[in-house]
Design a protein around this motif. Structure first.
Motif, PDB file in Angstrom:
ATOM      1  N   PHE A 141       0.840  -1.206   0.000  1.00 50.42           N
ATOM      2  CA  PHE A 141       0.000   0.000   0.000  1.00 50.42           C
ATOM      3  C   PHE A 141       0.865   1.242   0.000  1.00 50.42           C
ATOM      4  CE2 PHE A 141       0.574  -1.071   4.489  1.00 50.42           C
ATOM      5  CZ  PHE A 141       0.832   0.168   5.085  1.00 50.42           C
ATOM      6  N   ASP A 142       0.299   2.337  -0.481  1.00 50.61           N
ATOM      7  CA  ASP A 142       0.986   3.622  -0.544  1.00 50.61           C
ATOM      8  C   ASP A 142       1.069   4.210   0.853  1.00 50.61           C
ATOM      9  OD1 ASP A 142       1.374   6.530  -0.793  1.00 50.61           O
ATOM     10  OD2 ASP A 142       1.103   6.207  -2.935  1.00 50.61           O
ATOM     11  N   PRO A 143       2.252   4.552   1.350  1.00 46.75           N
ATOM     12  CA  PRO A 143       2.368   5.056   2.718  1.00 46.75           C
ATOM     13  C   PRO A 143       1.764   6.445   2.916  1.00 46.75           C
ATOM     14  CG  PRO A 143       4.480   5.197   1.619  1.00 46.75           C
ATOM     15  CD  PRO A 143       3.572   4.440   0.696  1.00 46.75           C
ATOM     16  N   LEU A 146      -2.345   5.547   1.791  1.00 45.24           N
ATOM     17  CA  LEU A 146      -2.710   4.279   2.427  1.00 45.24           C
ATOM     18  C   LEU A 146      -3.519   3.361   1.509  1.00 45.24           C
ATOM     19  CD1 LEU A 146      -3.652   5.416   6.059  1.00 45.24           C
ATOM     20  CD2 LEU A 146      -1.409   4.787   5.139  1.00 45.24           C
ATOM     21  N   LYS A 147      -3.731   3.765   0.264  1.00 47.44           N
ATOM     22  CA  LYS A 147      -4.485   2.924  -0.672  1.00 47.44           C
ATOM     23  C   LYS A 147      -3.661   1.683  -1.049  1.00 47.44           C
ATOM     24  CE  LYS A 147      -8.469   4.922  -1.835  1.00 47.44           C
ATOM     25  NZ  LYS A 147      -8.643   5.501  -3.175  1.00 47.44           N
ATOM     26  N   GLU A 165     -11.979  -4.341  -5.773  1.00 48.93           N
ATOM     27  CA  GLU A 165     -12.529  -3.779  -4.534  1.00 48.93           C
ATOM     28  C   GLU A 165     -11.411  -3.350  -3.597  1.00 48.93           C
ATOM     29  OE1 GLU A 165     -16.802  -6.062  -3.891  1.00 48.93           O
ATOM     30  OE2 GLU A 165     -14.947  -7.180  -3.489  1.00 48.93           O
ATOM     31  N   LEU A 166     -10.401  -4.197  -3.448  1.00 48.05           N
ATOM     32  CA  LEU A 166      -9.315  -3.885  -2.520  1.00 48.05           C
ATOM     33  C   LEU A 166      -8.485  -2.695  -2.974  1.00 48.05           C
ATOM     34  CD1 LEU A 166      -8.308  -7.519  -1.623  1.00 48.05           C
ATOM     35  CD2 LEU A 166      -8.989  -5.775   0.027  1.00 48.05           C
ATOM     36  N   LEU A 167      -8.356  -2.510  -4.282  1.00 47.94           N
ATOM     37  CA  LEU A 167      -7.557  -1.388  -4.772  1.00 47.94           C
ATOM     38  C   LEU A 167      -8.223  -0.041  -4.506  1.00 47.94           C
ATOM     39  CD1 LEU A 167      -6.099  -2.747  -8.140  1.00 47.94           C
ATOM     40  CD2 LEU A 167      -5.092  -2.737  -5.853  1.00 47.94           C
ATOM     41  N   ASN A 168      -9.454  -0.059  -4.065  1.00 44.00           N
ATOM     42  CA  ASN A 168     -10.143   1.164  -3.645  1.00 44.00           C
ATOM     43  C   ASN A 168     -10.260   1.255  -2.131  1.00 44.00           C
ATOM     44  OD1 ASN A 168     -10.928   2.508  -6.180  1.00 44.00           O
ATOM     45  ND2 ASN A 168     -12.059   0.621  -6.567  1.00 44.00           N
TER      46      ASN A 168
END
Length: 223
Positions: A141-143, A146-147, A165-168
């Protein structure tokens, strides 16, 4: 490597050039012969393919047939760089093209780059396969936002969410014990470079609302 060229004269010139640089060269004059040698007999580590071949298959159609059976880098030779030809080249997994009439020695750096690029793709595919098929749940995930960027199969199956779904979503949405503020505090030592790893135990919440215990290890990678 396999040189596919229907002109005997061009075959001889390019073969001599390539052999002079230490390459083992096999030749083919049409699509059917090229497919057989590329996939059954010679099994080259690179194909140098003339687009304008005689017979039922041109070079691009031949390349498509080869790539269905083998993952091998293909460089095209062409006298026609029209937008239609370039579009067809881009439609398959090719490693570029060389215009006929240019200095023959330009073929060598193109071949060397294609081989290195194919090695890089192969390594990337290997690591992606390991990541995707690990029995551990793996999340990237992007620090800052947080995505989630990537979530592997084990995690998706356990959580019950699709990849889209998880990528959102963010880790907070599957960790009911955390708020955004508490999670940011938790990872701040990583972002500040004070710790190489953060470990903790919590629970994950599935899409159906059920939960399960997890032991988490977080690491920061600067890519």
């Amino acid at each position: 490597m396999l040189l596919v060229e229907d002109s005997r004269f061009e075959q001889l010139i390019l073969s001599d050039l390539l052999k002079g640089y230490g390459f083992e060269v096999e030749t083919a004059s049409d699509g059917d012969e090229a497919i057989k040698k590329a996939c059954e007999i010679f099994l080259p580590d690179l194909v140098l393919m003339d687009i304008e071949l005689k017979g039922n298959l041109d070079g691009i159609d031949t390349a498509k047939m080869i790539l269905k059976r083998r993952d091998v880098p293909i460089i095209f030779l062409t006298a026609n760089a029209s937008s239609e030809v370039i579009k067809r080249i881009k439609s398959i997994k090719a490693y570029g093209y060389i215009l006929k009439g240019t200095d023959k020695k330009a073929v060598i750096p193109s071949i060397e780059m294609a081989i290195k690029l194919h090695e890089a793709y192969s390594l990337a595919n290997m690591f992606m396969y390991i990541y995707e098929n690990s029995t551990s749940e793996l999340y990237v995930f992007d620090p800052e936002t947080l995505k989630f960027i990537k979530v592997n199969k084990s995690a998706r199956m356990n959580l019950g969410y699709t990849e889209d779904e998880l990528l959102n979503m963010t880790p907070i949405e599957i960790k009911p014990e955390f708020t955004k503020e508490s999670f940011v505090r938790l990872i701040s030592p990583l972002l500040e470079g004070k710790m190489p790893e953060v470990s903790f135990e919590t629970i994950h919440r599935r899409k159906d609302g059920t939960t399960y215990p997890v032991k988490i290890k977080l690491q920061l990678f600067d890519l």
